[in-house]
Design a protein around this motif. Structure first.
Motif, PDB file in Angstrom:
ATOM      1  N   GLU A 251     -29.088 -13.936 -11.096  1.00  0.00           N
ATOM      2  CA  GLU A 251     -27.972 -14.226 -10.192  1.00  0.00           C
ATOM      3  C   GLU A 251     -27.617 -15.715 -10.227  1.00  0.00           C
ATOM      4  N   ALA A 252     -28.625 -16.566 -10.221  1.00  0.00           N
ATOM      5  CA  ALA A 252     -28.399 -18.010 -10.209  1.00  0.00           C
ATOM      6  C   ALA A 252     -27.817 -18.517 -11.528  1.00  0.00           C
ATOM      7  N   LEU A 253     -28.276 -17.948 -12.655  1.00  0.00           N
ATOM      8  CA  LEU A 253     -27.881 -18.461 -13.970  1.00  0.00           C
ATOM      9  C   LEU A 253     -26.666 -17.760 -14.554  1.00  0.00           C
ATOM     10  N   GLY A 254     -26.371 -16.560 -14.106  1.00  0.00           N
ATOM     11  CA  GLY A 254     -25.226 -15.828 -14.646  1.00  0.00           C
ATOM     12  C   GLY A 254     -25.534 -15.249 -16.011  1.00  0.00           C
ATOM     13  N   SER A 255     -24.470 -14.884 -16.700  1.00  0.00           N
ATOM     14  CA  SER A 255     -24.609 -14.269 -18.020  1.00  0.00           C
ATOM     15  C   SER A 255     -23.529 -14.848 -18.932  1.00  0.00           C
ATOM     16  N   PRO A 256     -23.847 -15.182 -20.153  1.00  0.00           N
ATOM     17  CA  PRO A 256     -25.125 -14.981 -20.833  1.00  0.00           C
ATOM     18  C   PRO A 256     -26.157 -16.015 -20.392  1.00  0.00           C
ATOM     19  N   LEU A 257     -27.409 -15.718 -20.691  1.00  0.00           N
ATOM     20  CA  LEU A 257     -28.502 -16.665 -20.505  1.00  0.00           C
ATOM     21  C   LEU A 257     -28.719 -17.377 -21.836  1.00  0.00           C
ATOM     22  N   ILE A 258     -28.832 -18.670 -21.789  1.00  0.00           N
ATOM     23  CA  ILE A 258     -29.131 -19.439 -22.991  1.00  0.00           C
ATOM     24  C   ILE A 258     -30.631 -19.696 -22.992  1.00  0.00           C
ATOM     25  N   VAL A 259     -31.312 -19.254 -24.038  1.00  0.00           N
ATOM     26  CA  VAL A 259     -32.762 -19.422 -24.158  1.00  0.00           C
ATOM     27  C   VAL A 259     -33.012 -20.282 -25.392  1.00  0.00           C
ATOM     28  N   TYR A 260     -33.766 -21.362 -25.206  1.00  0.00           N
ATOM     29  CA  TYR A 260     -34.033 -22.279 -26.313  1.00  0.00           C
ATOM     30  C   TYR A 260     -35.429 -22.872 -26.166  1.00  0.00           C
ATOM     31  N   PRO A 261     -36.000 -23.381 -27.255  1.00  0.00           N
ATOM     32  CA  PRO A 261     -37.362 -23.928 -27.196  1.00  0.00           C
ATOM     33  C   PRO A 261     -37.392 -25.242 -26.428  1.00  0.00           C
ATOM     34  N   SER A 262     -38.436 -25.413 -25.636  1.00  0.00           N
ATOM     35  CA  SER A 262     -38.632 -26.687 -24.954  1.00  0.00           C
ATOM     36  C   SER A 262     -39.072 -27.718 -25.987  1.00  0.00           C
ATOM     37  N   ILE A 263     -38.567 -28.903 -25.859  1.00  0.00           N
ATOM     38  CA  ILE A 263     -38.952 -29.965 -26.788  1.00  0.00           C
ATOM     39  C   ILE A 263     -40.224 -30.668 -26.302  1.00  0.00           C
ATOM     40  N   ARG A 264     -40.614 -30.432 -25.045  1.00  0.00           N
ATOM     41  CA  ARG A 264     -41.765 -31.111 -24.461  1.00  0.00           C
ATOM     42  C   ARG A 264     -43.017 -30.250 -24.354  1.00  0.00           C
ATOM     43  N   SER A 265     -42.879 -28.938 -24.537  1.00  0.00           N
ATOM     44  CA  SER A 265     -44.035 -28.061 -24.376  1.00  0.00           C
ATOM     45  C   SER A 265     -43.821 -26.787 -25.187  1.00  0.00           C
ATOM     46  N   LYS A 266     -44.884 -26.030 -25.359  1.00  0.00           N
ATOM     47  CA  LYS A 266     -44.798 -24.742 -26.057  1.00  0.00           C
ATOM     48  C   LYS A 266     -44.343 -23.686 -25.054  1.00  0.00           C
ATOM     49  N   SER A 267     -43.098 -23.805 -24.637  1.00  0.00           N
ATOM     50  CA  SER A 267     -42.490 -22.872 -23.698  1.00  0.00           C
ATOM     51  C   SER A 267     -41.013 -22.753 -24.048  1.00  0.00           C
ATOM     52  N   LEU A 268     -40.324 -21.881 -23.318  1.00  0.00           N
ATOM     53  CA  LEU A 268     -38.899 -21.682 -23.530  1.00  0.00           C
ATOM     54  C   LEU A 268     -38.136 -22.081 -22.285  1.00  0.00           C
ATOM     55  N   LYS A 269     -36.971 -22.625 -22.463  1.00  0.00           N
ATOM     56  CA  LYS A 269     -36.065 -22.956 -21.367  1.00  0.00           C
ATOM     57  C   LYS A 269     -35.001 -21.868 -21.290  1.00  0.00           C
ATOM     58  N   VAL A 270     -34.603 -21.529 -20.076  1.00  0.00           N
ATOM     59  CA  VAL A 270     -33.541 -20.555 -19.837  1.00  0.00           C
ATOM     60  C   VAL A 270     -32.530 -21.220 -18.920  1.00  0.00           C
ATOM     61  N   CYS A 271     -31.279 -21.270 -19.351  1.00  0.00           N
ATOM     62  CA  CYS A 271     -30.260 -21.904 -18.524  1.00  0.00           C
ATOM     63  C   CYS A 271     -28.945 -21.138 -18.606  1.00  0.00           C
ATOM     64  N   SER A 272     -28.023 -21.535 -17.768  1.00  0.00           N
ATOM     65  CA  SER A 272     -26.683 -20.954 -17.774  1.00  0.00           C
ATOM     66  C   SER A 272     -25.874 -21.562 -18.917  1.00  0.00           C
ATOM     67  N   LEU A 273     -24.771 -20.931 -19.242  1.00  0.00           N
ATOM     68  CA  LEU A 273     -23.880 -21.463 -20.265  1.00  0.00           C
ATOM     69  C   LEU A 273     -23.326 -22.818 -19.827  1.00  0.00           C
ATOM     70  N   ASP A 274     -23.010 -22.974 -18.538  1.00  0.00           N
ATOM     71  CA  ASP A 274     -22.517 -24.263 -18.040  1.00  0.00           C
ATOM     72  C   ASP A 274     -23.568 -25.358 -18.202  1.00  0.00           C
ATOM     73  N   GLU A 275     -24.819 -25.046 -17.880  1.00  0.00           N
ATOM     74  CA  GLU A 275     -25.892 -26.031 -18.030  1.00  0.00           C
ATOM     75  C   GLU A 275     -26.097 -26.369 -19.508  1.00  0.00           C
TER      76      GLU A 275
END
Length: 145
Positions: free
Chosen positions: A29-53
């Protein structure tokens, strides 16, 4: 005007054999759709953000010199993905993202305000065990929070 709450909370879910992960309804609900998922540059994790972000992030990066910007954008985009949750609220992560973050079995989804993160359970537990509360208190005081 209805204000959407930021992404908050910690959720544990099982990733299935097709690399599908449930995204909490509050985060969708907070991020909307689509969700942008990309690798974190600082850790072995993934970031998930909104298209606007995502647009905001790439705009900030556009101010860097080309020789600095291009490798970062290549890193984010070679594995990153634009994902629309299915009817059950799941997204299917590509194999590059899964491998990068070391995901299998239980994954941890953490709300981080404007975005969320996806962690392997092991990596998240190691991160939280190493948290330095004194350093966080000092940083919060410097920010007058």
């Amino acid at each position: 005007m209805l204000e959407i709450m930021p992404c908050m909370g910690v959720y544990n879910y099982n990733m299935d054999g097709k690399n599908r992960v449930f995204v909490p309804a509050k985060h969708r609900e907070a991020l909307g759709s689509p969700l942008i998922v990309y690798p974190s540059i600082r850790s072995k994790s993934l970031k998930v953000c909104s298209l606007d972000e995502w647009r905001h992030i790439t705009e900030k990066l556009s101010g860097l010199p080309v020789k600095e910007r291009e490798p970062i954008m290549r890193f984010f985009n070679r594995m990153g993905d634009s994902l629309v949750p299915d009817a059950q609220g799941r997204v299917t992560l590509n194999s590059e993202l899964v491998e990068y973050a070391g995901l299998s079995g239980t994954v941890v989804i953490v709300g981080c305000g404007q975005n969320a993160e996806i962690w392997s359970k092991e990596n998240y537990e190691a991160l939280t065990a190493a948290e330095d509360l004194d350093a966080m208190r000092a940083a919060a005081e410097n920010a007058d929070v």
